[in-house]
Design a protein around this motif. Sequence first.
Motif, short mmCIF file in Angstrom:
data_model
loop_
_atom_site.label_atom_id
_atom_site.label_comp_id
_atom_site.label_asym_id
_atom_site.label_seq_id
_atom_site.Cartn_x
_atom_site.Cartn_y
_atom_site.Cartn_z
N ASP A 42 -20.32 -6.94 16.36
CA ASP A 42 -19.13 -6.11 16.59
C ASP A 42 -17.90 -6.88 16.12
O ASP A 42 -17.82 -8.09 16.27
N THR A 43 -16.94 -6.15 15.56
CA THR A 43 -15.69 -6.78 15.11
C THR A 43 -14.64 -6.61 16.22
O THR A 43 -14.56 -5.54 16.82
N ASP A 44 -13.88 -7.67 16.46
CA ASP A 44 -12.82 -7.56 17.47
C ASP A 44 -11.66 -6.77 16.88
O ASP A 44 -10.91 -7.25 16.03
N LEU A 45 -11.52 -5.52 17.32
CA LEU A 45 -10.51 -4.63 16.72
C LEU A 45 -9.14 -4.80 17.35
O LEU A 45 -8.17 -4.17 16.93
N ALA A 46 -9.05 -5.68 18.36
CA ALA A 46 -7.75 -5.91 19.00
C ALA A 46 -6.91 -6.90 18.20
O ALA A 46 -5.70 -6.97 18.38
N VAL A 47 -7.58 -7.67 17.34
CA VAL A 47 -6.89 -8.75 16.63
C VAL A 47 -6.72 -8.39 15.15
O VAL A 47 -7.70 -8.09 14.46
N MET A 48 -5.49 -8.45 14.66
CA MET A 48 -5.27 -8.15 13.24
C MET A 48 -5.81 -9.28 12.38
O MET A 48 -5.78 -10.44 12.77
N GLY A 49 -6.31 -8.90 11.21
CA GLY A 49 -6.84 -9.91 10.30
C GLY A 49 -8.19 -9.48 9.73
O GLY A 49 -8.69 -8.40 10.06
N SER A 50 -8.74 -10.34 8.84
CA SER A 50 -9.97 -9.98 8.13
C SER A 50 -11.19 -10.68 8.68
O SER A 50 -11.12 -11.83 9.11
N SER A 51 -12.31 -9.99 8.67
CA SER A 51 -13.61 -10.61 8.97
C SER A 51 -14.53 -10.29 7.80
O SER A 51 -14.55 -9.15 7.32
N GLN A 52 -15.26 -11.31 7.34
CA GLN A 52 -16.14 -11.12 6.20
C GLN A 52 -17.59 -11.22 6.68
O GLN A 52 -17.94 -12.15 7.41
N TYR A 53 -18.40 -10.25 6.31
CA TYR A 53 -19.84 -10.29 6.64
C TYR A 53 -20.57 -10.14 5.32
O TYR A 53 -20.73 -9.02 4.83
N GLY A 54 -20.97 -11.27 4.70
CA GLY A 54 -21.57 -11.18 3.37
C GLY A 54 -20.56 -10.55 2.42
O GLY A 54 -19.41 -10.99 2.35
N ASP A 55 -20.99 -9.47 1.74
CA ASP A 55 -20.09 -8.81 0.80
C ASP A 55 -19.18 -7.79 1.47
O ASP A 55 -18.40 -7.11 0.81
N GLU A 104 -10.92 -5.28 7.72
CA GLU A 104 -9.56 -5.77 7.92
C GLU A 104 -8.88 -4.92 8.99
O GLU A 104 -8.79 -3.70 8.86
N VAL A 105 -8.43 -5.57 10.05
CA VAL A 105 -7.73 -4.86 11.12
C VAL A 105 -6.24 -4.93 10.81
O VAL A 105 -5.70 -6.02 10.61
N VAL A 106 -5.60 -3.76 10.73
CA VAL A 106 -4.18 -3.72 10.34
C VAL A 106 -3.33 -3.02 11.39
O VAL A 106 -3.83 -2.28 12.24
N ASP A 107 -2.03 -3.22 11.27
CA ASP A 107 -1.06 -2.49 12.08
C ASP A 107 -1.14 -1.01 11.69
O ASP A 107 -0.95 -0.67 10.51
N PRO A 108 -1.41 -0.12 12.63
CA PRO A 108 -1.57 1.30 12.25
C PRO A 108 -0.25 1.99 11.90
O PRO A 108 -0.25 3.12 11.43
N VAL A 109 0.87 1.30 12.12
CA VAL A 109 2.18 1.94 11.91
C VAL A 109 2.77 1.59 10.54
O VAL A 109 3.44 2.43 9.92
N ALA A 110 2.55 0.37 10.05
CA ALA A 110 3.33 -0.16 8.92
C ALA A 110 3.33 0.73 7.67
O ALA A 110 4.40 1.07 7.15
N ASP A 111 2.16 1.10 7.18
CA ASP A 111 2.11 1.90 5.94
C ASP A 111 2.76 3.27 6.14
O ASP A 111 3.46 3.78 5.26
N TYR A 112 2.51 3.84 7.30
CA TYR A 112 3.06 5.16 7.61
C TYR A 112 4.59 5.10 7.68
O TYR A 112 5.29 5.95 7.11
N LEU A 113 5.09 4.07 8.33
CA LEU A 113 6.54 3.91 8.45
C LEU A 113 7.15 3.73 7.06
O LEU A 113 8.22 4.28 6.76
N ALA A 114 6.46 2.98 6.21
CA ALA A 114 6.98 2.79 4.84
C ALA A 114 7.06 4.13 4.12
O ALA A 114 8.01 4.41 3.38
#
Length: 556
Positions: free
Chosen positions: A161-174, A178-188
């Motif tokens: 399971d990926t920790d979705l509370a923490v922003m940032g990337s997790s790599q599993y093989g290929d 990436e957990v991102v701020d859900p507001v930033a792109d929309y606000l832009a």
Amino acid sequence: FTVEKVPTKPIDGQKTGTSGLRKKTKVFTSENYLANWIQSLFSSLGDEFKGTTIGLGGDGRYFNKQAAQIILKIAAANGVKKVIVGQNAIMATPAMSALIRRRKLFGGLVMSASHNPGGPDEDWGIKFNYRSGEPAPERITDAIFGFTQSISEIAQADIPDTDLAVMGSSQYGDFEVEVVDPVADYLATLRMVFDFPLLREFLARPDFSLVFDAMHAVTGAYAGPILVDALGAPSSSILNGTPLENFGGGHPDPNLTYAHELVELQWGEGAADLGAASDGDGDRNMILGRRFFVTPSDSVAMIAANAQQCIPYFSSGLKGVARSMPTSGALDRVAAAQSLPFFEVPTGWKFFGNLMDAGKCSVCGEESFGTGADHVREKDGTWAVLAWLSILAVKNKDTPAGAPLVSVEDVAMEHWAKYGRNFFSRYDYEGVDSAAAERLVGHLRSLIDSSAPGTKFGAYELATADDFRYTDPVDGSVAERQGVRFVFTDGSRIIFRLSGTGSAGATVRVYIEQYSDDVSAHKEDTQAALAPIIAVALDISKLAEFTGREKPTVIT
Ligand code: VG1
Ligand code: CO
């Protein structure tokens, strides 16, 4: 990681409705129900999505966090390269549309049953949005449904399971999450549409107040960063701003019935100049003034009429406008007056996408509290609030402190004086027995056949009656049986359709509209103005006889 093939069997009834697949939560949590649908989605897309990036998020309802982990494992196993997930699995529907467009994603999944209540005994849902951010077209949803009927295995990656509370990337093989701020792109995206400094200045006026009810749903995560941090509204202007898994036990549906807290406020001493609310997944909106309700059919017409003057994104004019068939003809009058291309589409936002992609439509709306534009490919609740704020800000540019502000009601009265008023109301009969609802529709279809133009229904003379059929002007696809309508010689309309978003039983919707260009009648109460035509609607449909219902469950 390794890929496990989990054997499964087809499950009945996984057909998407007006907006995604919606069922009781317990149905979705039953064995393989969600996994079957997700696998069928990837299977239906062939190899097209392999190696691409998709988005994932939802409205914060119960089961979303677990569902996100299930989806990530199936996505990895099917060859998705990367999934961008909103922090805590949050992503409003219009924000997903913006994310897909800004980051050029292959598509995105929104875990939401919109305005339906949430919780273990309530509803859950999921929808897929495609490349330009639009709800998946029917050729995709039909293909998914096809796969759900023959599915025999689910591919699942054995990743943790990926920790979705923490922003940032997790790599599993290929595979990357990436957990991102859900507001930033929309606000832009919103910054590109509106004049933020102007709105900020307007909100700073001591004689103007805003109240926004997030209904404990997803816009709670957006209202703080957008209205308070970016636009400077006081934090006290946000009600129910914490997203909850069960939306505080309510229906997160912004209408006069379910947003009663806001309605009481706006009809009381503490009313704000602009009152607004949004729904579970942030795509719907309700706009209120002081003791004043803007029916959504009017809202889209008023926004369209004022867009060029008040919203920078539209400063060179609108490309065209569109509404869903049951939405009142208020927008038609604006289109005619401004010589704008105009389109009438079936209910559901997916039909607007093609028009927008083809550059034929800038602003569109539905009577069901949906308003939006071509900055994204979904209806957009927060956008509608900022659109109204922009109208008020521009119209009050020269209002000195101490003088009365141009109000929401003033904007509406001025609009009606110019274009006339399309009185509009919708009656919903929820939880009707499905077979009874089908018999009602059967009766209405036979009434179409037996009613020639000129037939009198009470005081109304029939101009046409049909079951709405839509041919998409862009790709030629046809949608049939989209609602039974009776149009009268004075332009009044009575429309009947069955809801495609419920999770059990049937909901009958009756839409009633009547036009008046008599300014002295424009202040009249909607229900009073429409009483005679509503009586005709109930009479000709024999609705009470077929459904056993004397009264609707919701009137909007
Ligand atoms: C309802 C509305 C429709 C809207 C749809 C999705 O569909 O009538 O206009 O597009 O909900 O909205 P139906 O089939 O129940 O009438 V949402 O906010 O639930 O995504
Ligand atoms: Co919604």
